[in-house]
Design a protein around this motif. Structure first.
Motif, PDB file in Angstrom:
ATOM      1  N   ARG A   1      74.498 -47.108 -78.190  1.00 49.60           N
ATOM      2  CA  ARG A   1      75.683 -46.544 -77.516  1.00 49.60           C
ATOM      3  C   ARG A   1      76.447 -47.659 -76.813  1.00 49.60           C
ATOM      4  O   ARG A   1      75.827 -48.488 -76.133  1.00 49.60           O
ATOM      5  CB  ARG A   1      75.270 -45.477 -76.485  1.00 49.60           C
ATOM      6  CG  ARG A   1      74.758 -44.201 -77.118  1.00 49.60           C
ATOM      7  CD  ARG A   1      74.300 -43.237 -76.065  1.00 49.60           C
ATOM      8  NE  ARG A   1      73.155 -43.777 -75.331  1.00 49.60           N
ATOM      9  CZ  ARG A   1      72.059 -43.079 -75.042  1.00 49.60           C
ATOM     10  NH1 ARG A   1      71.947 -41.813 -75.397  1.00 49.60           N
ATOM     11  NH2 ARG A   1      71.065 -43.621 -74.364  1.00 49.60           N
ATOM     12  N   ASN A   2      77.788 -47.660 -76.983  1.00 47.05           N
ATOM     13  CA  ASN A   2      78.608 -48.687 -76.330  1.00 47.05           C
ATOM     14  C   ASN A   2      78.647 -48.422 -74.830  1.00 47.05           C
ATOM     15  O   ASN A   2      79.100 -47.359 -74.410  1.00 47.05           O
ATOM     16  CB  ASN A   2      80.023 -48.704 -76.927  1.00 47.05           C
ATOM     17  CG  ASN A   2      80.642 -47.332 -77.050  1.00 47.05           C
ATOM     18  OD1 ASN A   2      79.956 -46.361 -77.372  1.00 47.05           O
ATOM     19  ND2 ASN A   2      81.926 -47.241 -76.795  1.00 47.05           N
ATOM     20  N   ILE A   3      78.138 -49.367 -74.052  1.00 45.85           N
ATOM     21  CA  ILE A   3      78.061 -49.109 -72.608  1.00 45.85           C
ATOM     22  C   ILE A   3      78.935 -50.042 -71.783  1.00 45.85           C
ATOM     23  O   ILE A   3      79.232 -49.765 -70.640  1.00 45.85           O
ATOM     24  CB  ILE A   3      76.602 -49.155 -72.096  1.00 45.85           C
ATOM     25  CG1 ILE A   3      75.919 -50.446 -72.548  1.00 45.85           C
ATOM     26  CG2 ILE A   3      75.822 -47.939 -72.531  1.00 45.85           C
ATOM     27  CD1 ILE A   3      74.571 -50.661 -71.884  1.00 45.85           C
ATOM     28  N   SER A   4      79.337 -51.173 -72.381  1.00 46.66           N
ATOM     29  CA  SER A   4      80.175 -52.087 -71.586  1.00 46.66           C
ATOM     30  C   SER A   4      80.996 -52.981 -72.516  1.00 46.66           C
ATOM     31  O   SER A   4      80.597 -53.254 -73.646  1.00 46.66           O
ATOM     32  CB  SER A   4      79.261 -52.921 -70.693  1.00 46.66           C
ATOM     33  OG  SER A   4      79.969 -54.011 -70.163  1.00 46.66           O
ATOM     34  N   GLY A   5      82.150 -53.440 -71.995  1.00 42.98           N
ATOM     35  CA  GLY A   5      82.998 -54.317 -72.802  1.00 42.98           C
ATOM     36  C   GLY A   5      83.893 -53.539 -73.747  1.00 42.98           C
ATOM     37  O   GLY A   5      83.992 -52.309 -73.648  1.00 42.98           O
ATOM     38  N   PRO A   6      84.554 -54.234 -74.659  1.00 39.25           N
ATOM     39  CA  PRO A   6      85.591 -53.576 -75.462  1.00 39.25           C
ATOM     40  C   PRO A   6      85.169 -52.664 -76.625  1.00 39.25           C
ATOM     41  O   PRO A   6      86.010 -51.940 -77.127  1.00 39.25           O
ATOM     42  CB  PRO A   6      86.411 -54.760 -76.001  1.00 39.25           C
ATOM     43  CG  PRO A   6      85.537 -55.960 -75.895  1.00 39.25           C
ATOM     44  CD  PRO A   6      84.521 -55.691 -74.848  1.00 39.25           C
ATOM     45  N   PRO A   7      83.900 -52.640 -77.088  1.00 44.50           N
ATOM     46  CA  PRO A   7      83.620 -51.786 -78.254  1.00 44.50           C
ATOM     47  C   PRO A   7      84.011 -50.326 -78.028  1.00 44.50           C
ATOM     48  O   PRO A   7      83.596 -49.725 -77.033  1.00 44.50           O
ATOM     49  CB  PRO A   7      82.106 -51.924 -78.462  1.00 44.50           C
ATOM     50  CG  PRO A   7      81.765 -53.228 -77.863  1.00 44.50           C
ATOM     51  CD  PRO A   7      82.694 -53.374 -76.678  1.00 44.50           C
ATOM     52  N   PRO A   8      84.787 -49.740 -78.929  1.00 44.11           N
ATOM     53  CA  PRO A   8      85.262 -48.370 -78.708  1.00 44.11           C
ATOM     54  C   PRO A   8      84.285 -47.286 -79.168  1.00 44.11           C
ATOM     55  O   PRO A   8      84.408 -46.140 -78.776  1.00 44.11           O
ATOM     56  CB  PRO A   8      86.542 -48.310 -79.554  1.00 44.11           C
ATOM     57  CG  PRO A   8      86.344 -49.313 -80.649  1.00 44.11           C
ATOM     58  CD  PRO A   8      85.415 -50.362 -80.112  1.00 44.11           C
TER      59      PRO A   8
END
Lengths: 144, 357
Positions: free
Chosen positions: A115-122
């Protein structure tokens, strides 16, 4: 009358030029689009014996055309997910110290579930199933 | 000397050399506090000439292709006599060329040399900068090393955000869905044939405009009386000063080449994670840093899409700056343009430095 004839000839010329231009451009653009190479569609992939993977390590393997990262957590659990960052196409890496997945290109961080939790990954990373049969690790697509 | 004169007469009889003679005899260069900036374009041109020559030499040994590119560059820098020098010169000169084009552009911007009648010189110059960055981007991949591989992955993926045709454009650029040997072949073609052809044509037009309209004079200089205005002849004074500066730049370039050789790095591996500390070339750094900071979503749109469109929009405004009237009042318009330039420059500098901290 003269003007009408001129207008008519001009528009004829215009249409002709447009046609000629398209006739040149179309084959060029078509040439530049590479032909589709038939993909060998695979649903599962044998990666190797469990003993080859130490706890707290990872390996990127090719699942058909898709790079998939296989992770063995420090607790010995296996996880597999697409290795391509959902931000801008870089390949991610497993951070042993934080048990997170990291993309070095733009500092994107995913948790161990992808799961994307930080930074730019959408978006989160696409998941794959990991099964162990006869001590062999097998990655299976969830699309099946 | 007599022989030269004979040749000149022979040519004159056939081609009428009056326009060239007029240019040499009458062209003059204003002398004022900002005169130093007149040399930036010439230095960029000089570095481009170096690029062409070193590029042609590298072509003698470079082999494009997934299994040969990296090895051929390795061969050039380790086995070929002076191969290391030519390759380093090509890499350093490329970077300096972009730097001097930037300096040239900002000096033109802040001295407002883009004003009527030089709008098209500005536009062609801006395109030349974009092409120079295209040269840098396409050339970066050619050694087929790890850094280049991921820079190309990111750079070509950005193209996909173009509405409607983005995905197709990306496939055309990559020669397929992914960055592979096919991408390398395309980038090689773009770098050594397509870009040089376009760049050279545009450069000829740009230089023609400059020669046709002469050197731009800053507003303060224009307001001086004819008596107070100082000029030097273009030929031989300015040309000789230019030549001297080119020699200094060449010495600087050679020093960089000798003391800071360009590393080749590791060979690209399609199954390796992006290495820590990955960075693009310095002139893409401010955009790279911005993309790093943007959140995943801004309102309902993906952060990177917003960032890329913002840069594209700013670029379009920058290109059309000579034609844009922000205000009907001339002095206010001037102020807004100056602030726009200053903010852009400061933003670029801060974000570039931030990328290296």
């Amino acid at each position: 009358m003269g003007t009408d004839r001129r207008k008519f000839i001009n528009s004829l010329l215009g249409i002709g030029s447009l046609g000629a231009f398209s006739a040149i451009i179309y084959p060029i653009v078509s040439f530049l689009i590479p032909p589709k190479i038939a993909d060998v569609k695979i649903n599962s992939l044998k990666v190797g014996p469990v003993a080859d993977f130490k706890n707290n390590s990872s390996k990127i393997v090719r699942f058909g055309r898709t790079p998939v990262i296989l992770i063995r957590t420090k607790d010995g659990e296996f996880k597999a997910m697409e290795a391509t960052c959902t931000h801008l196409d870089c390949l991610v890496q497993f951070k042993e110290d934080t048990q997170q997945i990291f993309c070095a290109c733009h500092n994107g961080i995913y948790d161990i579930q992808g799961r994307n939790i930080s930074g730019p990954p959408p978006k989160p990373l696409k998941q794959y199933d990991v099964n162990i049969t006869d001590d062999e690790i097998r990655i299976t697509s969830q699309d099946v | 000397m007599k022989k030269l004169l004979k040749i000149e007469n022979w040519l004159d009889e056939r081609f009428d050399l009056t326009p060239i003679r007029n240019l040499i005899e009458h062209k003059k260069v204003p002398v004022h506090g900002h005169s130093i900036w007149y040399y930036m374009g010439g230095i960029s041109l000089f570095l481009f000439i170096i690029q062409v020559f070193t590029g042609l030499l590298l072509l003698m040994y470079y082999i494009p292709g997934e299994n040969a590119a990296y090895e051929s560059v390795q061969f050039i820098i380790t086995k070929v006599s002076f191969g290391w020098l030519i390759r380093n010169l090509h890499s350093w000169s490329a970077n300096l060329m972009v730097l001097f084009i930037f300096l040239h552009m900002f000096s033109v911007f802040f001295t407002k040399a883009f004003r009527k009648p030089r709008e098209l010189t500005w536009v062609t110059g801006f395109f030349l900068l974009l092409l120079a960055m295209g040269f840098g981007f396409s050339g970066y991949l050619l050694p087929w090393n790890e850094l280049a591989f991921f820079a190309t992955k990111v750079g070509t993926d950005i193209v996909a955000v173009v509405p409607f045709i983005g995905e197709e454009l990306k496939i055309i650029l990559r020669g397929g869905e992914d960055v592979t040997g096919a991408t390398l072949s395309r980038f090689f073609g773009i770098h050594v044939a397509i870009l040089p052809a376009i760049f050279t044509s545009l450069l000829v037009i740009h230089l023609f405009f400059v020669q046709r309209q002469g050197m731009s004079e800053p507003e303060e200089f224009e307001q001086l009386s004819e008596k107070e205005k100082k000029y030097i002849p273009f030929f031989p004074n300015f040309v000789l000063q230019d030549a001297l500066l080119w020699i200094i730049v060449l010495i600087g370039l050679l020093s960089l080449t000798l003391f800071f050789p360009w590393e080749l790095g590791l060979k690209a591996d399609a199954l390796a994670s992006a290495p820590l500390g990955i960075k693009p070339e310095w002139y893409f750094m401010f955009m790279f840093e911005t993309l790093k900071l943007l959140p995943a979503h801004i309102l309902f749109v993906e952060g990177e899409v917003v960032g890329i469109f913002a840069f594209a929009f700013a670029g379009i405004i920058w290109m059309f700056i000579p034609f844009i009237k922000f205000s009907k009042r001339k002095d206010l318009n001037s102020k807004i343009i100056r602030w726009f330039g200053l903010i852009s420059l400061i933003y670029m500098i801060i974000f570039t430095i931030k990328g290296y901290l």
